[in-house]
Design a protein around this motif. Structure first.
Motif, PDB file in Angstrom:
ATOM      1  N   GLY A  70       0.802  -1.218   0.000  1.00 55.24           N
ATOM      2  CA  GLY A  70       0.000   0.000   0.000  1.00 55.24           C
ATOM      3  C   GLY A  70       0.832   1.264   0.000  1.00 55.24           C
ATOM      4  O   GLY A  70       0.490   2.249  -0.666  1.00 55.24           O
ATOM      5  N   ALA A  71       1.946   1.251   0.726  1.00 57.77           N
ATOM      6  CA  ALA A  71       2.821   2.426   0.766  1.00 57.77           C
ATOM      7  C   ALA A  71       3.468   2.672  -0.586  1.00 57.77           C
ATOM      8  O   ALA A  71       3.552   3.814  -1.044  1.00 57.77           O
ATOM      9  CB  ALA A  71       3.878   2.265   1.858  1.00 57.77           C
ATOM     10  N   VAL A  72       3.905   1.604  -1.246  1.00 58.61           N
ATOM     11  CA  VAL A  72       4.503   1.750  -2.581  1.00 58.61           C
ATOM     12  C   VAL A  72       3.449   2.269  -3.552  1.00 58.61           C
ATOM     13  O   VAL A  72       3.688   3.200  -4.325  1.00 58.61           O
ATOM     14  CB  VAL A  72       5.113   0.408  -3.060  1.00 58.61           C
ATOM     15  CG1 VAL A  72       5.471   0.464  -4.534  1.00 58.61           C
ATOM     16  CG2 VAL A  72       6.335   0.048  -2.220  1.00 58.61           C
ATOM     17  N   ARG A  73       2.258   1.686  -3.497  1.00 59.95           N
ATOM     18  CA  ARG A  73       1.162   2.088  -4.384  1.00 59.95           C
ATOM     19  C   ARG A  73       0.748   3.548  -4.131  1.00 59.95           C
ATOM     20  O   ARG A  73       0.575   4.321  -5.063  1.00 59.95           O
ATOM     21  CB  ARG A  73      -0.024   1.145  -4.186  1.00 59.95           C
ATOM     22  CG  ARG A  73      -1.180   1.334  -5.121  1.00 59.95           C
ATOM     23  CD  ARG A  73      -2.257   0.254  -4.959  1.00 59.95           C
ATOM     24  NE  ARG A  73      -2.675   0.051  -3.580  1.00 59.95           N
ATOM     25  CZ  ARG A  73      -2.376  -1.023  -2.833  1.00 59.95           C
ATOM     26  NH1 ARG A  73      -1.652  -2.007  -3.332  1.00 59.95           N
ATOM     27  NH2 ARG A  73      -2.804  -1.126  -1.590  1.00 59.95           N
ATOM     28  N   ALA A  74       0.622   3.932  -2.878  1.00 64.71           N
ATOM     29  CA  ALA A  74       0.142   5.277  -2.535  1.00 64.71           C
ATOM     30  C   ALA A  74       1.153   6.376  -2.836  1.00 64.71           C
ATOM     31  O   ALA A  74       0.771   7.501  -3.133  1.00 64.71           O
ATOM     32  CB  ALA A  74      -0.245   5.331  -1.059  1.00 64.71           C
ATOM     33  N   THR A  75       2.431   6.056  -2.748  1.00 65.37           N
ATOM     34  CA  THR A  75       3.454   7.100  -2.858  1.00 65.37           C
ATOM     35  C   THR A  75       4.291   7.046  -4.122  1.00 65.37           C
ATOM     36  O   THR A  75       4.931   8.034  -4.478  1.00 65.37           O
ATOM     37  CB  THR A  75       4.429   7.029  -1.663  1.00 65.37           C
ATOM     38  OG1 THR A  75       5.184   5.809  -1.755  1.00 65.37           O
ATOM     39  CG2 THR A  75       3.687   7.103  -0.333  1.00 65.37           C
ATOM     40  N   GLY A  76       4.356   5.887  -4.760  1.00 65.51           N
ATOM     41  CA  GLY A  76       5.233   5.732  -5.909  1.00 65.51           C
ATOM     42  C   GLY A  76       6.689   5.538  -5.538  1.00 65.51           C
ATOM     43  O   GLY A  76       7.572   5.564  -6.393  1.00 65.51           O
ATOM     44  N   ALA A  77       6.971   5.323  -4.257  1.00 62.85           N
ATOM     45  CA  ALA A  77       8.353   5.098  -3.816  1.00 62.85           C
ATOM     46  C   ALA A  77       8.887   3.792  -4.400  1.00 62.85           C
ATOM     47  O   ALA A  77       8.124   2.874  -4.713  1.00 62.85           O
ATOM     48  CB  ALA A  77       8.416   5.053  -2.295  1.00 62.85           C
ATOM     49  N   ASP A  78      10.198   3.717  -4.506  1.00 61.44           N
ATOM     50  CA  ASP A  78      10.845   2.505  -5.018  1.00 61.44           C
ATOM     51  C   ASP A  78      10.826   1.373  -4.004  1.00 61.44           C
ATOM     52  O   ASP A  78      10.810   0.200  -4.384  1.00 61.44           O
ATOM     53  CB  ASP A  78      12.301   2.810  -5.400  1.00 61.44           C
ATOM     54  CG  ASP A  78      12.395   3.822  -6.515  1.00 61.44           C
ATOM     55  OD1 ASP A  78      11.696   3.668  -7.539  1.00 61.44           O
ATOM     56  OD2 ASP A  78      13.153   4.807  -6.358  1.00 61.44           O
ATOM     57  N   VAL A  79      10.869   1.723  -2.730  1.00 62.26           N
ATOM     58  CA  VAL A  79      10.905   0.736  -1.653  1.00 62.26           C
ATOM     59  C   VAL A  79      10.113   1.297  -0.473  1.00 62.26           C
ATOM     60  O   VAL A  79      10.005   2.515  -0.323  1.00 62.26           O
ATOM     61  CB  VAL A  79      12.362   0.398  -1.242  1.00 62.26           C
ATOM     62  CG1 VAL A  79      13.070   1.594  -0.647  1.00 62.26           C
ATOM     63  CG2 VAL A  79      12.428  -0.786  -0.308  1.00 62.26           C
ATOM     64  N   ALA A  80       9.561   0.393   0.321  1.00 65.38           N
ATOM     65  CA  ALA A  80       8.845   0.827   1.522  1.00 65.38           C
ATOM     66  C   ALA A  80       9.196  -0.090   2.672  1.00 65.38           C
ATOM     67  O   ALA A  80       9.583  -1.249   2.483  1.00 65.38           O
ATOM     68  CB  ALA A  80       7.332   0.816   1.296  1.00 65.38           C
ATOM     69  N   VAL A  81       9.029   0.446   3.873  1.00 63.03           N
ATOM     70  CA  VAL A  81       9.200  -0.326   5.091  1.00 63.03           C
ATOM     71  C   VAL A  81       7.920  -0.166   5.908  1.00 63.03           C
ATOM     72  O   VAL A  81       7.342   0.915   5.942  1.00 63.03           O
ATOM     73  CB  VAL A  81      10.439   0.121   5.911  1.00 63.03           C
ATOM     74  CG1 VAL A  81      10.381   1.587   6.268  1.00 63.03           C
ATOM     75  CG2 VAL A  81      10.619  -0.743   7.151  1.00 63.03           C
ATOM     76  N   ALA A  82       7.472  -1.268   6.514  1.00 62.38           N
ATOM     77  CA  ALA A  82       6.277  -1.256   7.348  1.00 62.38           C
ATOM     78  C   ALA A  82       6.596  -1.854   8.707  1.00 62.38           C
ATOM     79  O   ALA A  82       7.362  -2.821   8.806  1.00 62.38           O
ATOM     80  CB  ALA A  82       5.152  -2.046   6.682  1.00 62.38           C
ATOM     81  N   ILE A  83       5.966  -1.273   9.735  1.00 59.96           N
ATOM     82  CA  ILE A  83       6.193  -1.721  11.111  1.00 59.96           C
ATOM     83  C   ILE A  83       4.858  -1.723  11.836  1.00 59.96           C
ATOM     84  O   ILE A  83       4.129  -0.736  11.801  1.00 59.96           O
ATOM     85  CB  ILE A  83       7.149  -0.764  11.858  1.00 59.96           C
ATOM     86  CG1 ILE A  83       8.443  -0.573  11.074  1.00 59.96           C
ATOM     87  CG2 ILE A  83       7.425  -1.261  13.267  1.00 59.96           C
ATOM     88  CD1 ILE A  83       9.178   0.675  11.437  1.00 59.96           C
ATOM     89  N   SER A  84       4.560  -2.840  12.497  1.00 65.45           N
ATOM     90  CA  SER A  84       3.355  -2.926  13.323  1.00 65.45           C
ATOM     91  C   SER A  84       3.682  -3.799  14.528  1.00 65.45           C
ATOM     92  O   SER A  84       4.135  -4.935  14.378  1.00 65.45           O
ATOM     93  CB  SER A  84       2.192  -3.521  12.526  1.00 65.45           C
ATOM     94  OG  SER A  84       0.996  -3.425  13.257  1.00 65.45           O
ATOM     95  N   GLY A  85       3.462  -3.251  15.720  1.00 64.26           N
ATOM     96  CA  GLY A  85       3.838  -4.002  16.909  1.00 64.26           C
ATOM     97  C   GLY A  85       3.131  -3.536  18.153  1.00 64.26           C
ATOM     98  O   GLY A  85       2.282  -2.642  18.122  1.00 64.26           O
ATOM     99  N   ILE A  86       3.518  -4.143  19.251  1.00 66.25           N
ATOM    100  CA  ILE A  86       2.952  -3.842  20.562  1.00 66.25           C
ATOM    101  C   ILE A  86       4.083  -3.290  21.426  1.00 66.25           C
ATOM    102  O   ILE A  86       4.921  -4.041  21.923  1.00 66.25           O
ATOM    103  CB  ILE A  86       2.329  -5.099  21.199  1.00 66.25           C
ATOM    104  CG1 ILE A  86       1.303  -5.703  20.244  1.00 66.25           C
ATOM    105  CG2 ILE A  86       1.699  -4.760  22.545  1.00 66.25           C
ATOM    106  CD1 ILE A  86       0.919  -7.134  20.568  1.00 66.25           C
ATOM    107  N   ALA A  87       4.089  -1.967  21.571  1.00 68.70           N
ATOM    108  CA  ALA A  87       5.167  -1.309  22.311  1.00 68.70           C
ATOM    109  C   ALA A  87       4.909  -1.265  23.810  1.00 68.70           C
ATOM    110  O   ALA A  87       5.832  -1.058  24.585  1.00 68.70           O
ATOM    111  CB  ALA A  87       5.391   0.107  21.771  1.00 68.70           C
ATOM    112  N   GLY A  88       3.654  -1.439  24.218  1.00 69.16           N
ATOM    113  CA  GLY A  88       3.323  -1.465  25.632  1.00 69.16           C
ATOM    114  C   GLY A  88       3.068  -0.088  26.206  1.00 69.16           C
ATOM    115  O   GLY A  88       3.073   0.901  25.481  1.00 69.16           O
ATOM    116  N   PRO A  89       2.845   0.004  27.482  1.00 66.26           N
ATOM    117  CA  PRO A  89       2.967  -1.101  28.429  1.00 66.26           C
ATOM    118  C   PRO A  89       1.809  -2.098  28.366  1.00 66.26           C
ATOM    119  O   PRO A  89       1.956  -3.236  28.755  1.00 66.26           O
ATOM    120  CB  PRO A  89       3.020  -0.414  29.796  1.00 66.26           C
ATOM    121  CG  PRO A  89       2.291   0.870  29.603  1.00 66.26           C
ATOM    122  CD  PRO A  89       2.530   1.264  28.171  1.00 66.26           C
TER     123      PRO A  89
END
Length: 166
Positions: A91-110
């Protein structure tokens, strides 16, 4: 593990230099890191040569609306899952036209953790689109700040390694 600002800046500089040298652009799709990867990448003058966009898609709704993450995948797998970060990269590549994308999803807490996904669980993906994406699951220790710092560093290093292999 204590990640200091200097480590983040060095990792960001290395990735930025690599992107600039290869003429590539990057977009970030961040959840638990709240735009911190984009912040590190744009701390350097001239980063507009390689930084296309930073998308903070913290809520499930934002992941769906901005990145096109499938609501059924969010329902069945949860936001902190391999399938979601894969779709976030696409989705990030599609939305922005960037050559590469990084995605992060997690549970940082507490809070927010479970037996299956404890605090410190973070999924990462980086790639150029649906067919060319790598993922990684990490479990970090520490408080919210420590988990987020580790996630930012891991993401920067992960994209750097991905691009070196291309």
């Amino acid at each position: 593990m204590q990640i200091i600002e200097e480590q983040l800046q060095q990792a960001g500089a290395k990735l930025g230099d690599q992107l600039r040298a290869s003429g590539r652009t990057i977009a970030t799709a961040e959840s638990c890191t709240g735009g911190w990867v984009a912040k590190v990448l744009t701390d350097r003058p001239g980063s507009s040569a390689y930084m296309m966009a930073g998308l903070v898609t913290y809520s499930n709704e934002a992941k769906q609306v901005i990145l096109g993450v499938d609501p059924q995948v969010l329902e069945s797998e949860g936001a902190v899952s391999e399938l979601v970060v894969r779709q976030m990269v696409a989705g990030a590549v599609r939305a922005t036209g960037a050559d590469v994308a990084v995605a992060i999803s997690g549970i940082a807490g507490p809070g927010g953790g479970s037996e299956q996904k404890p605090v410190g669980t973070v999924w990462f993906a980086w790639g150029t689109g649906p067919g060319h994406t790598e993922t990684s699951l990490q479990h970090f220790e520490g408080d919210r700040d420590a988990v987020r710092r580790q996630a930012v560093l891991y993401a920067l290093q992960g994209v750097t390694g991905f691009l070196q292999s291309r």
